[in-house]
Enzyme design. Sequence first.
Site, PDB file in Angstrom:
ATOM      1  N   ASP A 245     -36.646 -27.543 -69.574  1.00 41.46           N
ATOM      2  CA  ASP A 245     -35.847 -28.370 -70.475  1.00 41.46           C
ATOM      3  C   ASP A 245     -35.692 -29.761 -69.885  1.00 41.46           C
ATOM      4  OD1 ASP A 245     -32.765 -28.613 -69.252  1.00 41.46           O
ATOM      5  OD2 ASP A 245     -33.860 -26.854 -68.558  1.00 41.46           O
ATOM      6  N   SER A 246     -35.616 -30.758 -70.768  1.00 41.49           N
ATOM      7  CA  SER A 246     -35.371 -32.140 -70.359  1.00 41.49           C
ATOM      8  C   SER A 246     -36.405 -32.573 -69.312  1.00 41.49           C
ATOM      9  CB  SER A 246     -33.936 -32.275 -69.848  1.00 41.49           C
ATOM     10  OG  SER A 246     -33.574 -33.623 -69.694  1.00 41.49           O
TER      11      SER A 246
END
Length: 331
Positions: A245-246
Amino acid sequence: MKITAATLKAAWASLPLLPLVARVALLHILQLSDAAEYLDLRSSLLVAVFRAMLVTSKPRSISDIQKFTTRDSGPQGSIWVSRYAAPPPPETGIRDALIDTVERLAGPRHSKSHRPPVPVPDLVDVEAEWTGYRAGAARNEPLPSMSERERYHGMMRECTTPTTILYLHGGAYYLCDPSTHRPTTKKLAKLTGGRCYSVRYRLAPQHPFPSALLDAFVSYFALLYPPPDAYHDPVQPEHLVIAGDSAGGNLALALLQLLMELRNQDAPILWHGELRQVPLPAGVAVNSPWLDMTQSAPTWEMGTPTPYDFLPKPETSTSPTRCCRTRWRRW
């Protein structure tokens, strides 16, 4: 519920945020906030708190924020966690392959070029957490008192599929670690019936690019070709998914690009005394990946972030995020 010193300290540190939390919650409930149309209450509160942490009149040092986001109160409840550190191979083949690929993708460096050479990170032990779903455990029940290897085998007894997820956490490349993302990895393990291997890759700015990518690459090879002291059997590529994620989503895709480049070269890598091929994983899954490394998207030109974005604008922010993003933007 047992209240620990760490819990009390965290609660005390959160007191200054209470007025902000109350205001955001009230505006959201009354549908008067700009973000109410896009986010639920929990997400709105998280965005507000993250903004308050990242954009302050009195900036905190990167090391202080790192300590805050990597504080581990210990796994509890319906989760298995088994820690393992993959030892570096005695050979440098895996690092050499990474550096050569990055240099080639960056283009030729000539006398008029200002591009510096790619830094060469050390090969080090790469820590990670095996994470699985632990059915029947009470909400605050700690892990059983046993060795890490025994916990791994306890986790494996509850796995119902061979799915293995190599998970790379988010945090702008300078925050967080596997402990902050246990709710995510536990959920993924439960949904897939498999297990997650969540990597504690080295963080910037202490360890600049490509340290994190090297750690991810070493972890990928450690899953496919376990070192002698590993708990696990070799993971078949068709059962292996890279996720993140991210910033971890960016790292997952960077790792995929590296693997594809090496796969196209069809050059094996010397790994713990054996020449090993570089297979591709079964898939890659990313959640809100950080992809605009050059900050060229139109949203970067806005005066303020969108109502549902917790990241400040780097050019006007005093946040350490600006420092780390600038460092990574070079590549």
